[in-house]
Design an enzyme around this catalytic site. Structure first.
Site, short mmCIF file in Angstrom:
data_model
loop_
_atom_site.label_atom_id
_atom_site.label_comp_id
_atom_site.label_asym_id
_atom_site.label_seq_id
_atom_site.Cartn_x
_atom_site.Cartn_y
_atom_site.Cartn_z
N ARG A 66 -0.28 21.52 25.51
CA ARG A 66 -1.63 21.04 25.96
C ARG A 66 -1.55 20.97 27.42
NH1 ARG A 66 -1.39 15.68 22.18
NH2 ARG A 66 0.85 15.85 22.77
N LYS A 121 0.30 4.11 15.60
CA LYS A 121 -0.81 4.84 15.07
C LYS A 121 -0.77 4.81 13.57
CE LYS A 121 -1.40 8.28 18.66
NZ LYS A 121 -1.93 9.69 18.81
N PRO A 169 -7.00 10.48 15.99
CA PRO A 169 -7.34 9.16 16.63
C PRO A 169 -6.14 8.50 17.65
CG PRO A 169 -7.06 9.24 14.14
CD PRO A 169 -6.98 10.41 14.80
N GLU A 170 -6.80 7.70 18.31
CA GLU A 170 -5.81 7.16 19.36
C GLU A 170 -5.34 5.72 19.05
OE1 GLU A 170 -4.05 8.06 22.00
OE2 GLU A 170 -4.65 10.30 22.26
#
Ligand code: ZN
Length: 287
Positions: free
Chosen positions: A271, A61, A2-3
């Protein structure tokens, strides 16, 4: 993962549905969900019974509830963690890990986590610049959407680093809540290549990229917040509502929205980094 805007949606839901209520019981259905609470599940449950929830807070977060006894209930959502508000007696979710009931007999709070990478833990609240934060995350910097976030101070700290600008943006001790998506979007808006050395950024560039991070988060929150169902607090790790407004992240091969040059993808820390070859030229020379 989740951002930040999704975590903020959950925080707002907890604020609306849990703040001011007294926990009657905490039932741990899977010990792995409280593995970060070292004294164990029985201690976790025992310390929560009868305690009032004073506030729902977030830093980056990281999400937690302030409790009236000076503790914090810290939630790590992991990859698939969800907070759900459900009427008592509603069927248990398949991956229900922890259930909280309240003294008022109203809706339960349920921590549901399919992959069990997330979890809950208790921590002591300590003061951090006038704000109570769990001691275990006191080293985490404020995020760009925090009302007390100081852009000028953060910009100076960014320029004092000796690294690539994207690595600095992802460093939660410098500025929190900026994940891979927001870093790429902020760099695109500020027209900076991800590998630009932080020590060579001008003060204006440093402020611009941090300001852009705040803007893109606020826009995503505005877009995602509208889908929030008042009786269903939920985060599922999907970030579909960002997709329509992304300029760089995940856009490899598509024309840049500013200049039309195809967006490139570079490998970055296992990434990817997405950027415009024309608007965000690679830095020249050795660092
Ligand atoms: Zn471009």
């Amino acid at each position: 993962m989740p951002e930040l805007p999704e975590v903020e949606v959950v925080r707002a839901g907890l604020e609306a549905h849990v703040t001011g209520r007294i926990i009657a019981s905490a039932e741990v259905l899977h010990p792995r969900a409280v593995r970060r609470h070292v004294p164990g599940a029985a201690d976790f449950a025992g310390r929560l019974a009868g305690v009032k929830v004073e506030a729902a807070r977030r830093r980056g977060k990281y999400l937690w509830l302030d409790l009236a006894d000076g503790q914090a209930l810290l939630a790590h959502l992991g990859m698939s963690g969800q907070m759900r508000v459900q009427p008592p007696g509603a069927p248990d979710e398949k991956h229900l890990r922890v259930r909280f009931t309240f003294a008022d007999g109203g809706p339960e709070l349920r921590f549901v986590d399919q992959r069990t990478f997330g979890g809950l833990a208790l921590a002591d609240l300590v003061d951090s610049g006038g704000t109570p934060v769990p001691d275990t995350i006191a080293h985490i910097a404020r995020d760009p959407m925090d009302p007390a976030f100081d852009l000028a101070v953060a910009a100076r700290a960014l320029r004092a680093r000796r690294t690539e600008v994207k690595r600095a943006l992802l460093d939660q001790t410098l500025v929190s809540g900026v994940g891979n998506i927001y870093a790429d979007e902020a760099l695109w808006r500020a027209r900076l290549h991800w590998a630009r050395p932080t020590e060579r950024l001008t003060a204006a560039q440093a402020r611009a990229v941090l300001g852009a991070a705040a803007d893109v988060m606020a826009e995503a929150l505005a877009a995602g917040g509208t889908s929030f169902d008042a009786l269903y607090v939920n985060v599922n790790g999907q970030s579909g509502y960002f997709d329509r407004s992304l300029n760089a992240y995940g856009q490899a091969g598509r024309p840049c929205d500013r200049c039309g040059t195809p967006i490139r993808r570079d490998p970055f820390m296992n990434r990817s980094s997405f950027s415009c070859p024309r608007c965000q030229p690679r830095p020249r020379g050795p660092r």
